[in-house]
Design an enzyme around this catalytic site. Structure first.
Site, PDB file in Angstrom:
ATOM      1  N   THR A   1      -4.886  -7.958  10.397  1.00  0.00           N
ATOM      2  CA  THR A   1      -5.162  -6.661   9.787  1.00  0.00           C
ATOM      3  C   THR A   1      -4.678  -5.519  10.686  1.00  0.00           C
ATOM      4  OG1 THR A   1      -7.069  -7.595   8.642  1.00  0.00           O
ATOM      5  CG2 THR A   1      -6.979  -5.202   8.806  1.00  0.00           C
TER       6      THR A   1
ATOM      7  N   TYR B   1     -12.521  -1.982  -3.325  1.00  0.00           N
ATOM      8  CA  TYR B   1     -13.111  -2.013  -1.990  1.00  0.00           C
ATOM      9  C   TYR B   1     -14.636  -2.071  -2.028  1.00  0.00           C
ATOM     10  CZ  TYR B   1      -8.568  -0.993   0.104  1.00  0.00           C
ATOM     11  OH  TYR B   1      -7.259  -1.054   0.523  1.00  0.00           O
TER      12      TYR B   1
ATOM     13  N   LYS C   1       0.828  -1.206   0.000  1.00  0.00           N
ATOM     14  CA  LYS C   1       0.000   0.000   0.000  1.00  0.00           C
ATOM     15  C   LYS C   1       0.870   1.267   0.000  1.00  0.00           C
ATOM     16  CE  LYS C   1      -3.696  -2.122   2.711  1.00  0.00           C
ATOM     17  NZ  LYS C   1      -4.451  -1.929   3.979  1.00  0.00           N
TER      18      LYS C   1
ATOM     19  N   GLU D   1      -9.749  -9.786  -7.661  1.00  0.00           N
ATOM     20  CA  GLU D   1      -8.716  -8.767  -7.467  1.00  0.00           C
ATOM     21  C   GLU D   1      -7.619  -8.869  -8.524  1.00  0.00           C
ATOM     22  OE1 GLU D   1      -7.601  -9.094  -3.331  1.00  0.00           O
ATOM     23  OE2 GLU D   1      -9.178  -7.692  -2.776  1.00  0.00           O
TER      24      GLU D   1
ATOM     25  N   ARG E   1      -1.506 -14.897   3.665  1.00  0.00           N
ATOM     26  CA  ARG E   1      -2.277 -14.357   4.793  1.00  0.00           C
ATOM     27  C   ARG E   1      -1.516 -14.557   6.108  1.00  0.00           C
ATOM     28  NH1 ARG E   1      -5.858 -10.712   3.654  1.00  0.00           N
ATOM     29  NH2 ARG E   1      -6.622 -11.040   5.746  1.00  0.00           N
TER      30      ARG E   1
ATOM     31  N   PHE F   1     -16.257   3.412   6.862  1.00  0.00           N
ATOM     32  CA  PHE F   1     -14.836   3.650   6.566  1.00  0.00           C
ATOM     33  C   PHE F   1     -14.500   3.545   5.081  1.00  0.00           C
ATOM     34  CE2 PHE F   1     -15.397  -0.769   7.950  1.00  0.00           C
ATOM     35  CZ  PHE F   1     -14.902  -1.473   6.860  1.00  0.00           C
TER      36      PHE F   1
ATOM     37  N   HIS G   1      -1.800  -5.355   1.541  1.00  0.00           N
ATOM     38  CA  HIS G   1      -3.121  -5.956   1.332  1.00  0.00           C
ATOM     39  C   HIS G   1      -2.917  -7.303   0.660  1.00  0.00           C
ATOM     40  CE1 HIS G   1      -7.228  -6.603  -0.084  1.00  0.00           C
ATOM     41  NE2 HIS G   1      -6.663  -6.967  -1.214  1.00  0.00           N
TER      42      HIS G   1
ATOM     43  N   ARG H   1       3.093  -7.277   8.879  1.00  0.00           N
ATOM     44  CA  ARG H   1       2.448  -6.209   9.653  1.00  0.00           C
ATOM     45  C   ARG H   1       3.008  -6.123  11.070  1.00  0.00           C
ATOM     46  NH1 ARG H   1      -3.402  -7.848   7.316  1.00  0.00           N
ATOM     47  NH2 ARG H   1      -3.417  -6.498   5.481  1.00  0.00           N
TER      48      ARG H   1
END
Length: 154
Positions: free
Chosen positions: A94, A52, A12, A131, A88, A60, A118, A105
């Site tokens: 997240t 999205y 991102k 996607e 994942r 959001f 993402h 992350r």
């Protein structure tokens, strides 16, 4: 033996701004996942809203769209056995505060809204295909044999 599959992943804008593209790609390659498509790009409003779309009715949604269009991203498609699940797990939760050290992350993220990466949802079987097709044409994905595959899989 597990199935070979492809999955969509994106560094991102916060990850790009922090110079993490190479680190993120290296982690996946070091794990044995194969890069079959990659694109450095600026996402426009329409693509962001499509990407999205499942969050359109959530409060959001506008913030997601604003953030993902705020700077360039690195979109990629990775291939390997159980690639969706592998990615994942490597990404972490997240919310970076809930991510284990050693995950992307967990190592690079501090804030839910700036979580670096993402990846397609492993609970939605159509998420990958949707996607991938949003970001890549078929001719932008390369089928190739990785020379160390026999050392990665039985």
């Amino acid at each position: 033996m597990a199935d070979t599959e492809r999955t969509f992943v994106m560094v991102k804008p916060d990850g790009v701004q922090r110079g993490l593209i190479g680190d993120v790609v290296s982690r996946f390659e070091d794990r044995g996942l194969k890069l079959v498509g990659g694109k450095f790009m600026q996402i426009d409003q329409e693509l962001a809203e499509d990407h999205y779309g499942e969050h359109e009715d959530k409060p959001f949604f506008d913030d997601l769209v604003d953030f993902i269009t705020s700077g360039p991203v690195f979109a990629m498609v990775l291939e390997g056995q159980d690639a969706v699940s592998q990615v994942r797990t490597m990404m972490g939760e997240t919310d970076p505060a809930e991510s284990a050290p050693g995950t992307i992350r967990g190592d690079y993220g501090l804030d839910l809204g700036r979580n670096v990466i993402h990846g397609s949802d492993d609970e939605d079987p159509g998420a990958n295909e949707r996607e991938i097709s949003l970001f890549f044409d078929d001719d932008e994905l390369v089928d190739w044999d990785q020379i160390d595959e026999t050392w990665l899989y039985e």
